[in-house]
Design an enzyme around this catalytic site. Structure first.
Site, PDB file in Angstrom:
ATOM      1  N   ASP A   1       0.862  -1.177   0.000  1.00 31.12           N
ATOM      2  CA  ASP A   1       0.000   0.000   0.000  1.00 31.12           C
ATOM      3  C   ASP A   1       0.897   1.225   0.000  1.00 31.12           C
ATOM      4  O   ASP A   1       2.010   1.194   0.538  1.00 31.12           O
ATOM      5  CB  ASP A   1      -0.895   0.016   1.244  1.00 31.12           C
ATOM      6  CG  ASP A   1      -1.976  -1.046   1.202  1.00 31.12           C
ATOM      7  OD1 ASP A   1      -2.469  -1.360   0.095  1.00 31.12           O
ATOM      8  OD2 ASP A   1      -2.351  -1.552   2.270  1.00 31.12           O
TER       9      ASP A   1
ATOM     10  N   ASP B   1      -7.073  -1.334  -4.594  1.00 26.64           N
ATOM     11  CA  ASP B   1      -8.153  -0.944  -3.686  1.00 26.64           C
ATOM     12  C   ASP B   1      -9.078   0.078  -4.344  1.00 26.64           C
ATOM     13  O   ASP B   1     -10.298   0.037  -4.167  1.00 26.64           O
ATOM     14  CB  ASP B   1      -7.589  -0.367  -2.387  1.00 26.64           C
ATOM     15  CG  ASP B   1      -6.726  -1.353  -1.618  1.00 26.64           C
ATOM     16  OD1 ASP B   1      -6.958  -2.575  -1.741  1.00 26.64           O
ATOM     17  OD2 ASP B   1      -5.824  -0.908  -0.884  1.00 26.64           O
TER      18      ASP B   1
END
Length: 164
Positions: free
Chosen positions: A123, A137
């Site tokens: 991330d 995402d």
């Protein structure tokens, strides 16, 4: 023949989306790992490297890692297979529905491949007051919002019945 061509295009688009997700994760790992966050919009948005061994919002943080990883691998496999089958086999009601399913599937595949290859998901996008996330995402959220909006529109266009 048209169905086969359409499926080939879908798989191609899926590969492009997953490729974009993995390219951004590779760049993030190479340029951001071990570095302080990079401010993009002061106090709002920065790039910050994170390795996520959990799911969104760390929902499984109380589950021991030795249990969490196999569960995530198995659940991810089921999700990716189911989404892939829906995407490839089902005739969508609209192009928008196909696009939404494609986005959700690409996001699921992108994060699943990351989890398989690395043992965690990379991330790197950080909106302040929100957990760090990645391009996959964004795909899942955008596709999910599209599916939800289409569901609401479809529900609103149904004629009222005496029971409702």
């Amino acid at each position: 023949m048209r169905v086969v061509a359409a499926r080939v295009v879908l798989v191609g688009l899926l590969l492009v989306l997953v490729g974009c997700d993995h390219l951004t994760k590779s760049v993030a790992k190479a340029r951001l790992e071990g570095e302080p966050p990079r401010d993009l919009v002061h106090g709002v948005l920065d790039l910050q490297y994170a390795e996520n061994t959990d799911v969104a919002f760390n929902v499984l943080r109380g589950v021991p890692e030795a249990t969490r990883r196999p569960v995530l691998i198995a659940a991810g496999a089921v999700a990716v297979i189911a989404l892939g089958a829906l995407l490839i086999r089902r005739r969508p009601r609209s192009r928008a529905m196909h696009a939404a399913l494609l986005l959700v599937t690409a996001g699921a595949v992108g994060n699943y491949v990351d989890r398989l290859a690395r043992g965690y998901v990379v991330d790197f996008v950080h909106l302040h007051h929100w957990p760090v996330f990645n391009v996959a995402d964004v795909y899942v959220v955008a596709g999910g919002l599209m599916l939800g909006a289409m569901s609401l529109v479809a529900r609103g266009s149904r004629p009222a019945t005496p029971d409702s």
